[in-house]
Design an enzyme around this catalytic site. Structure first.
Site, PDB file in Angstrom:
ATOM      1  N   THR A  57       0.817  -1.212   0.000  1.00  0.00           N
ATOM      2  CA  THR A  57       0.000   0.000   0.000  1.00  0.00           C
ATOM      3  C   THR A  57       0.854   1.267   0.000  1.00  0.00           C
ATOM      4  O   THR A  57       2.001   1.255   0.487  1.00  0.00           O
ATOM      5  CB  THR A  57      -0.897   0.024   1.257  1.00  0.00           C
ATOM      6  OG1 THR A  57      -1.318   1.367   1.502  1.00  0.00           O
ATOM      7  CG2 THR A  57      -0.161  -0.431   2.497  1.00  0.00           C
TER       8      THR A  57
ATOM      9  N   GLU B 167       0.560   3.526   1.956  1.00  0.00           N
ATOM     10  CA  GLU B 167       0.845   3.863   3.360  1.00  0.00           C
ATOM     11  C   GLU B 167       2.270   3.463   3.748  1.00  0.00           C
ATOM     12  O   GLU B 167       2.802   3.933   4.741  1.00  0.00           O
ATOM     13  CB  GLU B 167      -0.140   3.152   4.285  1.00  0.00           C
ATOM     14  CG  GLU B 167      -1.455   3.879   4.455  1.00  0.00           C
ATOM     15  CD  GLU B 167      -1.303   5.244   5.111  1.00  0.00           C
ATOM     16  OE1 GLU B 167      -0.749   5.308   6.214  1.00  0.00           O
ATOM     17  OE2 GLU B 167      -1.722   6.241   4.508  1.00  0.00           O
TER      18      GLU B 167
ATOM     19  N   TYR C 199      -0.347   0.403  10.512  1.00  0.00           N
ATOM     20  CA  TYR C 199      -0.743  -0.352   9.320  1.00  0.00           C
ATOM     21  C   TYR C 199       0.381  -0.307   8.274  1.00  0.00           C
ATOM     22  O   TYR C 199       0.767  -1.340   7.713  1.00  0.00           O
ATOM     23  CB  TYR C 199      -2.033   0.260   8.771  1.00  0.00           C
ATOM     24  CG  TYR C 199      -2.449  -0.247   7.426  1.00  0.00           C
ATOM     25  CD1 TYR C 199      -2.903  -1.543   7.252  1.00  0.00           C
ATOM     26  CD2 TYR C 199      -2.388   0.594   6.308  1.00  0.00           C
ATOM     27  CE1 TYR C 199      -3.286  -2.000   5.999  1.00  0.00           C
ATOM     28  CE2 TYR C 199      -2.777   0.151   5.063  1.00  0.00           C
ATOM     29  CZ  TYR C 199      -3.220  -1.147   4.915  1.00  0.00           C
ATOM     30  OH  TYR C 199      -3.598  -1.581   3.678  1.00  0.00           O
TER      31      TYR C 199
ATOM     32  N   LYS D 153       2.740  -3.368   6.800  1.00  0.00           N
ATOM     33  CA  LYS D 153       2.814  -3.685   5.372  1.00  0.00           C
ATOM     34  C   LYS D 153       4.262  -3.658   4.864  1.00  0.00           C
ATOM     35  O   LYS D 153       4.620  -4.410   3.973  1.00  0.00           O
ATOM     36  CB  LYS D 153       1.939  -2.714   4.581  1.00  0.00           C
ATOM     37  CG  LYS D 153       0.445  -2.999   4.732  1.00  0.00           C
ATOM     38  CD  LYS D 153       0.066  -4.282   4.001  1.00  0.00           C
ATOM     39  CE  LYS D 153      -1.422  -4.542   4.008  1.00  0.00           C
ATOM     40  NZ  LYS D 153      -1.799  -5.713   3.209  1.00  0.00           N
TER      41      LYS D 153
END
Ligand code: G4F
Length: 332
Positions: free
Chosen positions: A129, A131, A153, A157
């Protein structure tokens, strides 16, 4: 010829349901990993999959159990595995850090380890992602941009991404990661801002609400259309060599842009309804991320097609339809 077997984790999510449809249409036998509770009440918990339930096979397993994942992989022996499941809501508060980290990192690790031991030839896709870029040092971000995640998060990841790279390099597995920027659709969860806005518009039109409370309207995102993004996942597993790809539109829009188009498409003046509420602001959110997907364009032949405005209008129309409210004919 025998059908290819594809295993999808997170099959009941937005991306999982689109991917299951795509794979069925391309002749795959599709298996989905779901929590056992999902099988108990499919009409409530597996809503997005209802039209597909007679065509896919669901396997109960928790990403928190190595034995559960191992047994599921042993039973299915997939040719391709798409690992989409994750605790995916972004918060910069580090409020649920232990559970997000544990589930996301272990789930990815259990899956990779099981595939390596049982079906090392299986092609693997990992849902990375934007992010992961966090407070990125350059704009736009590409596959060489340094990861500087700011949310738990994002950290989870990055760890998953590194596990995938290591399994690829150490064990020769065909394991690829997509670094997907925000992607939306009428199937998006209501906790994300886009769906919150479009379902809010539908509720206002239906007379069920008279305001919509949102956080930072100046926040910007690179928003694409989810159905196109799952096609990019499939294309990654078609490549002779595994690799990592940024998937994005390369265009930034603000939450305010989204709001304006969504309300206008319903013939409403957004300024009469939208209230900014400090409860929905995220502390620590700073940099707007924008992706450079030129590698995906060059190697996968992938590019975003649906425009931002068209997507927003479709999401509003879908929410209105599901609530049985009619959009004013001349709206927009
Ligand atoms: O829709 P959001 O909650 O998505 P966010 O945080 O960008 O995360 C999504 O995209 C990531 C990148 O692909 C994924 F990694 C992640 O799993 C998820 O799919 O928020 C979008 C923006 C943010 O800047 C947020 O601060 O909207 C802003 N916002 C403004 N008001 C709001 C609100 N977000 C939410 N959820 N609710 C609001 O009222």
């Amino acid at each position: 010829m025998e059908k290819k077997r594809a295993l999808i984790t997170g099959v009941n999510g937005q991306d999982g349901s689109y991917l299951a449809e795509l794979l069925l249409a391309r002749g795959y036998e599709v298996f989905g990993l779901v929590r056992r509770v999902g099988l108990e009440a499919p009409e409530h918990r597996l809503g997005r999959l209802l039209p597909l339930l007679d065509r896919i096979q669901l396997q109960p397993a928790s990403l928190e159990s190595y034995a559960g994942i191992f047994n599921a992989v042993a039973k299915i022996r997939p040719d391709e595995c798409y690992h989409l499941a994750a605790a995916s809501f972004v918060s910069y508060e580090f409020d649920d850090e232990f559970s997000t980290l544990t589930t996301n990192i272990n789930g990815t690790h259990y899956l990779l380890a099981s595939l390596k031991d049982l079906v090392p030839s299986c092609r693997f896709y990992f849902a990375g992602t934007s992010e992961m870029f966090g407070s990125a040092e350059e704009m736009p971000q590409n596959e060489h941009t340094r990861f500087r995640p700011r949310s738990i998060y994002g950290i989870s990841k990055v760890a998953g991404f590194e596990l995938v790279r290591n399994y690829r390099e150490r064990y020769g597995m065909h394991a690829s990661s997509g670094i997907l920027f925000n992607h939306e659709s009428p199937r998006r969860g209501h906790e994300f801002v886009t769906r919150k806005i479009t379902s809010g518009v539908a509720r206002i039109l239906a007379g069920q609400a008279n305001e919509l409370r949102l956080g930072n309207l100046d926040a910007e995102r690179d928003w694409g259309f989810a159905q196109e993004y799952v096609d990019a996942m499939w294309r990654m597993l078609r490549q002779p060599e595994p690799d990592d790809y940024v998937i994005a539109t390369g265009r930034l829009h603000s939450v305010r842009d989204f709001v304006r188009i969504a309300f206008a498409s319903a013939g409403l003046d957004w300024e009469k309804y939208v209230v900014t509420d400090p409860n929905f602001f995220r502390s620590g959110e700073s940099v707007a991320l924008c992706g450079d997907a030129s590698k995906a364009r060059r190697i996968l032949g992938w590019e975003p097609r649906k425009g931002f405005e068209e997507m927003v209008r479709e999401m509003v129309a879908a929410d209105c339809e599901s609530m049985g409210v009619e959009l004013p004919a001349a709206a927009g």
